[in-house]
Enzyme design. Structure first.
Site, PDB file in Angstrom:
ATOM      1  CG  ASP A 179       0.340 -13.104  -0.082  1.00  0.00           C
ATOM      2  OD1 ASP A 179      -0.498 -14.000   0.070  1.00  0.00           O
ATOM      3  OD2 ASP A 179       0.173 -12.112  -0.816  1.00  0.00           O
ATOM      4  CD  GLU A 414       6.265  -6.459   2.657  1.00  0.00           C
ATOM      5  OE1 GLU A 414       5.582  -7.264   3.311  1.00  0.00           O
ATOM      6  OE2 GLU A 414       5.767  -5.615   1.883  1.00  0.00           O
ATOM      7  CE1 TYR A 471       0.323  -4.184  -2.589  1.00  0.00           C
ATOM      8  CE2 TYR A 471       2.013  -4.162  -0.893  1.00  0.00           C
ATOM      9  CZ  TYR A 471       1.528  -4.644  -2.106  1.00  0.00           C
ATOM     10  OH  TYR A 471       2.252  -5.576  -2.818  1.00  0.00           O
ATOM     11  CD  GLU A 506       5.719  -6.541  -2.721  1.00  0.00           C
ATOM     12  OE1 GLU A 506       4.623  -6.488  -2.127  1.00  0.00           O
ATOM     13  OE2 GLU A 506       6.587  -7.385  -2.482  1.00  0.00           O
TER      14      GLU A 506
HETATM   15  C1  BDP Z   1       3.541  -7.549   0.425  1.00  0.00           C
HETATM   16  C2  BDP Z   1       4.421  -8.783   0.257  1.00  0.00           C
HETATM   17  C3  BDP Z   1       3.982  -9.659  -0.905  1.00  0.00           C
HETATM   18  C4  BDP Z   1       2.488  -9.857  -0.849  1.00  0.00           C
HETATM   19  C5  BDP Z   1       1.812  -8.494  -0.979  1.00  0.00           C
HETATM   20  C6  BDP Z   1       0.285  -8.597  -0.988  1.00  0.00           C
HETATM   21  O1  BDP Z   1       5.771  -8.397   0.057  1.00  0.00           O
HETATM   22  O2  BDP Z   1       4.659 -10.883  -0.847  1.00  0.00           O
HETATM   23  O3  BDP Z   1       2.023 -10.738  -1.828  1.00  0.00           O
HETATM   24  O4  BDP Z   1       2.190  -7.740   0.143  1.00  0.00           O
HETATM   25  O5  BDP Z   1      -0.295  -8.615   0.088  1.00  0.00           O
HETATM   26  O6  BDP Z   1       3.507  -7.181   1.739  1.00  0.00           O
HETATM   27  O7  BDP Z   1      -0.274  -8.705  -2.060  1.00  0.00           O
END
Ligand code: BDP
Length: 600
Positions: A179, A414, A471, A506
């Protein structure tokens, strides 16, 4: 591998500037066609990605080869020197030609490579340097792409009954399993550096602490028969220790340790001399260790406050930009952070030297992003990725081994560890051993785990530190922070039973700067703050969570697609580094959290 430096014995000639450039029309590949290049060449800046330097989709979306060229003359005064041509990074594959003759090839877009020019270039005589560069990503490159099939980000779905027919009329393009925009070209500096004919090849420094003293085990690799000597200087320039011989141990009495900002990142320098040659490497004395649930720097439990980042800016793309690096360091400190991960590839070397000096801790990541994404096959047994992955780890450690700022290696971001758990475990555990065996400082090793079924995943738990991207509240349980906190706690209960520290590498929410709501819903600045505040309150209850790296430091560019409006907007800062409310939220939080002892 040593960074090119100017000193009494060595010179550096920059080849950065305006080069001639053209896109392949799909018929030349890695072959240099003089007539084609001279008919089509135009100006391009080096270093920088080529994609956003021109105003046509054909540059932005180019798939495959491009050609760069420039003429250069090494001044006559360097006639008796050894000349080395060095590329800091060419994305993703480079084939280098001198006066029309192929002299070197390199796979991988984020690490340096070099060639001795003896017999190829004569000082005082002009030569033509040409580079053919390929930006294709597939299942044997890192980062990974799909040559055919489903794009992981963006959509490759033709929406017509005959998918086979669509393949014929859709133009070939990169379908990244990652991404971030596939910025390509000569992304970092090109230089020729000189050394004497007998020269220092490499310097390895391994610091440790013995009571109040600092110990440095050193090894110098050379080419020639002269004798090696090494002298260590304090930051103030006072000689504090000396030794003779290509390897040995140095003791520094009452040493000052390298500590992360806002403590003192004290640096020593080691001046190595070898016959006519000389090289000075800066280093810090610090220790790194994982102990149960804790990550120790200099024996004290460290808390990672920082970010996943990108090398990304307008016009330059992924091109080296020292002003942005300096600005980012300033912003990291402004927010009270102390660390970042080089997501999702090794950054320019200059950034690591800045981090050493400024006291910012780095988790150093390879470009292995997207292994197993976008495919239904077992990536570990289907694709030929292992040997390139090993090369990248070897070259990364060779480049970055002496930096005190680097405290951990991340082998990947990932990968799929969930669908083929046994073969994933075999792959990641053996690569983990491989990485440990190569690092002279034997730092912790990890990879960063995707949102997945963590009970099925057998690999993440085997790493020195559990690093997870999550997330909850954004991609999962979107907008529902009560449910998100619940899911976090179920998952944290699972990891707490495993005797390892955990870093949230993240978590984040896309946020449109200037979009405000009284009732905090997704994409608003208020939601980003609520998302982090709610999540952090859960993470704070867990002593084994030793770090929080919001995604992302700043907004960044991506492939176009239905998920992305002008790129990924999860930045705490905009792409041009203006703060969203989230940046102020973290500044307020982090300036109150100490580096050490936040969690016992
Ligand atoms: C994660 C990835 C990252 C993406 C992020 C997203 O590691 O590179 O930019 O999600 O979706 O899965 O913002």
């Amino acid at each position: 591998m040593l960074y090119p430096r100017i000193n009494e014995r060595r010179s550096v000639l920059s080849l950065d500037g305006v080069w001639r450039f053209c896109l392949d029309d799909g018929t030349h590949g890695d072959r240099i066609d003089e007539a084609y290049i001279s008919a089509n060449a135009e100006n391009i800046s080096v270093p920088a990605s080529y994609n956003d330097q021109k105003d046509d989709l054909k540059y932005r979306e180019h798939y495959g080869w491009v050609y760069y060229e420039r003429k250069f003359t090494v001044p006559k005064v360097f006639k008796n020197e050894r000349l080395v041509l060095r590329f800091d990074a060419v994305t993703h594959y480079a084939k280098v030609y001198i006066d029309g003759k192929p002299v070197m090839e390199h796979k991988g877009g984020f690490l340096p490579f070099e060639i001795e020019l003896d017999g190829l270039v004569e000082a005082g005589k002009e030569f033509l340097l040409q580079v053919a560069v390929d930006n294709k990503v597939n299942h044997s490159t890192l980062p990974v792409g799909n040559e055919e099939g489903t794009a992981f980000f963006g959509s490759d779905n033709a929406g017509v009954p005959s998918v086979e027919a669509a393949k014929v009329w859709r133009k070939k393009r990169n379908l990244p399993n990652f991404d971030f925009f596939n910025y390509s070209g000569i992304n970092r500096s090109v230089r020729i550096y000189t050394t004497p004919k007998s020269y220092i090849k490499d310097i390895v420094l391994v610091p440790s602490v013995d009571g109040k003293d600092g110990i440095v085990d050193y090894r110098v690799e050379t080419c020639g028969k002269e004798k090696v000597s090494i002298e260590v200087f304090s930051r103030e320039g006072v000689s504090v220790a000396k030794a003779e011989g290509a390897s040995g141990r140095i003791r520094i009495k009452d040493a000052k340790l390298w500590n992360p900002y806002p403590e003192d990142p004290y640096l020593y320098s080691a001046r190595v001399t070898f016959g006519e040659d000389e090289y000075t490497e800066r280093f810090g004395i610090r220790t790194v260790k994982v102990d149960g649930h804790r990550f120790l720097i200099n024996g004290k439990p460290f808390f990672f406050k920082g970010f996943g980042k990108h090398e990304d800016s307008a016009v330059h793309g992924r091109g080296f930009d020292l002003a942005y690096d300096v600005k980012d360091m300033s912003l990291i400190k402004w927010m009270g952070a102390n660390s970042f991960r080089t997501s999702h590839y090794p950054y320019a070397e200059e950034m690591y030297y800045l981090a050493d000096e400024e006291g910012v801790v780095i988790i150093d990541e390879t470009p292995a992003v997207g292994i197993g994404a976008g495919t239904v096959q077992d990536p570990y047994t289907t694709f030929d990725i292992r040997s390139h992955h090993e090369d990248v780890i070897r070259d990364l450690i060779a480049r970055d081994k002496n930096h005190p700022s680097v405290v951990m290696w991340s082998m990947a971001n990932e990968p799929d560890t969930e669908h083929y758990p046994e073969s994933a475990k075999e792959y990641w555990c053996s690569l983990y051993d491989f990485t440990h065996s190569l690092d002279p400082q034997d730092r912790p090793v990890t990879f960063v785990c995707c949102q997945n079924n963590y009970e099925t995943d057998l690999s993440t738990r085997e790493m020195d530190v559990v690093c997870i991207n999550r997330y909850y509240g954004w991609y999962n349980l979107s907008g529902d922070m009560d449910a998100a906190c619940h899911a976090w706690n179920i998952e944290l209960d699972f990891w707490e039973k495993i005797d390892k520290p955990l870093i949230v590498t993240e978590y984040g929410a896309d946020t449109l700067p200037g979009f405000h709501l009284t009732a905090a819903e997704m994409f608003s600045e208020e939601f980003q703050v609520m998302y982090y505040d709610r999540t952090n309150s859960e993470l704070d209850k867990r002593a084994f969570v030793v770090g929080e790296h919001p995604w992302n430091f700043a907004d960044f560019n991506t492939i176009q697609g239905v998920f992305r409006a002008d790129g990924n907007r999860k930045g705490l800062l905009t792409r041009d580094r203006r703060p969203k409310m989230g940046a102020h939220y973290f500044r307020n939080r982090w300036t109150k959290i100490p580096n050490f002892g936040f969690k016992k």
